[in-house]
Design a protein around this motif. Structure first.
Motif, PDB file in Angstrom:
ATOM      1  N   GLY A 172       0.775  -1.233   0.000  1.00 32.92           N
ATOM      2  CA  GLY A 172       0.000   0.000   0.000  1.00 32.92           C
ATOM      3  C   GLY A 172       0.803   1.276   0.000  1.00 32.92           C
ATOM      4  N   VAL A 173       2.125   1.215   0.181  1.00 34.43           N
ATOM      5  CA  VAL A 173       2.919   2.441   0.231  1.00 34.43           C
ATOM      6  C   VAL A 173       3.433   2.868  -1.145  1.00 34.43           C
ATOM      7  CG1 VAL A 173       3.631   2.102   2.621  1.00 34.43           C
ATOM      8  CG2 VAL A 173       5.036   1.159   0.783  1.00 34.43           C
ATOM      9  N   TRP A 174       3.355   1.979  -2.130  1.00 30.29           N
ATOM     10  CA  TRP A 174       3.884   2.316  -3.448  1.00 30.29           C
ATOM     11  C   TRP A 174       3.257   3.570  -4.062  1.00 30.29           C
ATOM     12  CZ3 TRP A 174       8.007   0.179  -5.977  1.00 30.29           C
ATOM     13  CH2 TRP A 174       8.215   0.626  -7.288  1.00 30.29           C
ATOM     14  N   PRO A 175       1.954   3.834  -3.930  1.00 29.70           N
ATOM     15  CA  PRO A 175       1.371   5.027  -4.560  1.00 29.70           C
ATOM     16  C   PRO A 175       1.977   6.350  -4.113  1.00 29.70           C
ATOM     17  CG  PRO A 175      -0.359   3.474  -4.024  1.00 29.70           C
ATOM     18  CD  PRO A 175       0.899   2.948  -3.385  1.00 29.70           C
ATOM     19  N   HIS A 176       2.795   6.351  -3.055  1.00 29.04           N
ATOM     20  CA  HIS A 176       3.511   7.576  -2.680  1.00 29.04           C
ATOM     21  C   HIS A 176       4.559   7.944  -3.721  1.00 29.04           C
ATOM     22  CE1 HIS A 176       1.902   8.389   1.305  1.00 29.04           C
ATOM     23  NE2 HIS A 176       1.995   7.106   1.600  1.00 29.04           N
ATOM     24  N   LEU A 177       5.005   6.963  -4.510  1.00 31.44           N
ATOM     25  CA  LEU A 177       6.042   7.199  -5.514  1.00 31.44           C
ATOM     26  C   LEU A 177       5.404   7.728  -6.799  1.00 31.44           C
ATOM     27  CD1 LEU A 177       8.061   3.936  -4.891  1.00 31.44           C
ATOM     28  CD2 LEU A 177       8.909   6.258  -4.468  1.00 31.44           C
ATOM     29  N   VAL A 178       5.832   8.906  -7.202  1.00 35.85           N
ATOM     30  CA  VAL A 178       5.254   9.586  -8.363  1.00 35.85           C
ATOM     31  C   VAL A 178       6.316   9.741  -9.435  1.00 35.85           C
ATOM     32  CG1 VAL A 178       4.173  11.724  -9.181  1.00 35.85           C
ATOM     33  CG2 VAL A 178       3.603  10.816  -6.912  1.00 35.85           C
ATOM     34  N   GLN A 179       5.947   9.402 -10.661  1.00 38.52           N
ATOM     35  CA  GLN A 179       6.879   9.480 -11.784  1.00 38.52           C
ATOM     36  C   GLN A 179       6.844  10.851 -12.440  1.00 38.52           C
ATOM     37  OE1 GLN A 179       6.693   6.461 -15.069  1.00 38.52           O
ATOM     38  NE2 GLN A 179       6.570   8.278 -16.366  1.00 38.52           N
ATOM     39  N   ARG A 180       8.016  11.377 -12.733  1.00 38.61           N
ATOM     40  CA  ARG A 180       8.160  12.512 -13.641  1.00 38.61           C
ATOM     41  C   ARG A 180       8.860  11.995 -14.882  1.00 38.61           C
ATOM     42  NH1 ARG A 180       7.677  17.938 -11.693  1.00 38.61           N
ATOM     43  NH2 ARG A 180       6.595  17.853  -9.702  1.00 38.61           N
ATOM     44  N   PRO A 181       8.418  12.327 -16.101  1.00 33.79           N
ATOM     45  CA  PRO A 181       7.325  13.250 -16.380  1.00 33.79           C
ATOM     46  C   PRO A 181       5.931  12.663 -16.137  1.00 33.79           C
ATOM     47  CG  PRO A 181       8.143  12.296 -18.415  1.00 33.79           C
ATOM     48  CD  PRO A 181       9.055  11.803 -17.329  1.00 33.79           C
ATOM     49  N   TRP A 204      11.693   9.645 -10.132  1.00 27.17           N
ATOM     50  CA  TRP A 204      10.580   9.514  -9.198  1.00 27.17           C
ATOM     51  C   TRP A 204      10.683  10.576  -8.124  1.00 27.17           C
ATOM     52  CZ3 TRP A 204      10.700   3.481  -8.084  1.00 27.17           C
ATOM     53  CH2 TRP A 204      10.305   2.808  -9.253  1.00 27.17           C
ATOM     54  N   THR A 205       9.533  10.932  -7.573  1.00 23.44           N
ATOM     55  CA  THR A 205       9.488  11.844  -6.435  1.00 23.44           C
ATOM     56  C   THR A 205       8.622  11.234  -5.339  1.00 23.44           C
ATOM     57  OG1 THR A 205       7.497  13.080  -7.115  1.00 23.44           O
ATOM     58  CG2 THR A 205       9.606  13.792  -8.041  1.00 23.44           C
ATOM     59  N   ILE A 206       8.844  11.690  -4.115  1.00 16.73           N
ATOM     60  CA  ILE A 206       8.038  11.247  -2.976  1.00 16.73           C
ATOM     61  C   ILE A 206       8.141  12.316  -1.908  1.00 16.73           C
ATOM     62  CG2 ILE A 206       9.973   9.911  -2.040  1.00 16.73           C
ATOM     63  CD1 ILE A 206       7.913   7.948  -0.869  1.00 16.73           C
ATOM     64  N   ASN A 207       7.057  12.564  -1.174  1.00 15.47           N
ATOM     65  CA  ASN A 207       7.154  13.565  -0.110  1.00 15.47           C
ATOM     66  C   ASN A 207       7.620  12.911   1.185  1.00 15.47           C
ATOM     67  OD1 ASN A 207       4.909  12.768   1.666  1.00 15.47           O
ATOM     68  ND2 ASN A 207       3.540  13.543   0.081  1.00 15.47           N
TER      69      ASN A 207
END
Length: 454
Positions: A131-140, A245-248
């Motif tokens: 469930g923690v994977w959706p914190h990882l956001v791809q750019r672009p 990838w980005t993550i807060n």
């Protein structure tokens, strides 16, 4: 430590209603919700539960048929009470009636040595099913990261310059162990560096100061200096074909809790902010909490807008809505459903504006917190030619021409003008200062979608 990167462009929106740095207590609403609309990139959501099912915190309740490895899990334990759908049966929410005492799915606990020896494939599988994977956001594109891709690097901004944004050093106080474990895991996911963007003008929090395995970069300047996209642009810009990838920081801590405690723990501190709150403050709750229960009766009279997130990029969820997956704040401001006679022609020091021709008197009191509402001060009109947009975007792109290229569906133009480097939050200030009243963020998302599927 690298040199300080000083950003001269930008604009700080100083609003009334900053949360006081103290935790008022813990709030456990009756219901919570997971909202697929919080995530860009979900194409074909498949619900794994039905009304009446009992789930634990961490139980998979949803996945995307186009990316089946990534599981979306229940933020709390309890009973699934409603699966909410909209037009054309679009999935909007999965609501859970929470238990008084939360019960968790159990995942393997990993020590530092075990984590360092963990193959990348197993690390990805653990994060994707927990469930923690959706914190990882791809750019672009600003979409959920694909488990099948290895990013060039991972970027984390440790400060937020949006209006009334909470301070991460306060949100994560005492969670150094979890943050370090999260960084250790992120290092397993990329062959490149993990970058941390640090605020050069603030005292460095112990959470970030002592972290090992990450490269620190100092930034100073006005908003959007805290945007991770701006920081990527100045550290290692994204070109065609690049994937990062980005993550807060809150997401990093949730990954750390998974590794250290062996459970999906969505608890976090949330800042309750805005001029219409009687006592702006921090409270502890869980992801997907019902907003009205978080705020209680601590609001002023009148018609109000309840925003999950900040006033620039947040979502109008209403009092009965739910906290977004990525949001660490709720903002309450007045609605602006009124006609303002003479509008900007009236000399006043009570209106906040980037343009001195409109808000000259407000510049005489630069430290004054303003009370703003949702009044647009006019209707949408033809695109006014102006150089103002570039003054609030500290990146080597031309926002006005990029938006025009998107509106014309000019693919080559979008690519040449830097669409791979930005998502909605990076152009939100353009929307705020736009005298033409265009929805820059919605237009940009249309362009990103065109490029993603072209």
């Amino acid at each position: 430590m690298s040199k300080v990167i000083k950003l001269k462009k930008g604009f700080n929106i100083n609003l009334a209603g900053q949360a006081e740095r103290k935790v008022a207590g813990e709030v456990m609403p009756e219901t919570f919700a997971l909202k697929p609309t919080d995530f860009w990139g979900i194409q074909r959501p498949k619900v794994l539960v039905k009304e009446g099912d009992t789930v634990k915190a961490g139980t998979p309740i949803l996945f995307d048929k186009a990316n089946p490895k990534v599981q979306f899990v229940a933020p709390v334990s309890g009973e699934v009470v409603e699966v909410v759908r909209g037009a054309k049966r679009k999935l909007l929410e999965i609501r859970i009636l929470a238990d008084k005492q939360l019960v968790y799915e159990e995942f393997p606990k990993l020590s530092a040595s075990e984590l360092s020896a963990l193959p990348r494939e197993e690390a990805v599988e653990l994060l994707a099913r927990s469930g923690v994977w959706p914190h990882l956001v791809q750019r672009p594109y600003g979409i959920i990261a694909s488990p099948d891709v290895t990013p060039r690097a991972i970027f984390i901004s440790t400060f937020d310059t949006h209006p009334l944004a909470p301070e991460y050093d306060f949100l994560l106080k005492g969670q150094e162990r979890y943050f370090q474990a999260g960084i250790d895991m992120l290092k397993r996911l990329t062959d490149g560096p993990v970058h941390l963007g640090i605020h050069a003008d603030a005292e460095l929090s112990p959470v970030f100061a002592d972290v090992k395995g990450a490269t620190l970069h100092k930034f100073s300047g006005k908003h959007p200096a805290g945007n991770v996209g701006v920081q990527i642009h100045h550290i290692d810009p994204i070109n065609k074909g690049d994937i990062v990838w980005t993550i807060n920081p809150v997401g990093v801590v949730q990954i750390g809790k998974l590794l250290v405690d062996g459970r999906y723990d969505s608890s976090k501190l949330v800042a309750l902010t805005g001029s219409e709150l009687t006592t702006p403050q921090y409270i502890k709750t869980w992801s997907g909490a019902q907003v009205g229960k978080l705020i209680g009766n601590g609001v002023k009279a009148g018609e109000l807008r309840y925003i999950s997130g900040n006033v620039l990029t947040g979502t109008n969820v209403g009092r009965e809505g739910y906290l977004g997956f990525h949001d660490n704040m709720v903002t309450v401001i007045p609605e602006g459903k009124y006609y303002d006679f003479l509008g900007w022609l009236k000399p006043t020091a009570d209106k906040l504006s980037f343009h001195r021709s409109f808000g000259l008197l407000s510049f005489l009191r630069p430290n004054k917190p303003f009370v703003v509402d949702t009044n647009l001060q006019g209707e949408e009109r033809a695109f006014v030619q102006t150089s103002s947009y570039g003054k609030v975007v500290p990146m080597d792109i031309m926002p006005e021409y990029l938006v025009k290229a998107i509106m014309a569906e000019d693919y080559d133009g979008m690519e040449a003008l830097g669409i791979y480097e930005v998502i909605e939050e990076d152009l939100a200030l353009c929307e705020f200062i736009d005298v033409s009243k265009h929805d820059f963020q919605a237009i940009l998302r249309e362009g990103l979608t065109l490029m993603q599927y072209s």
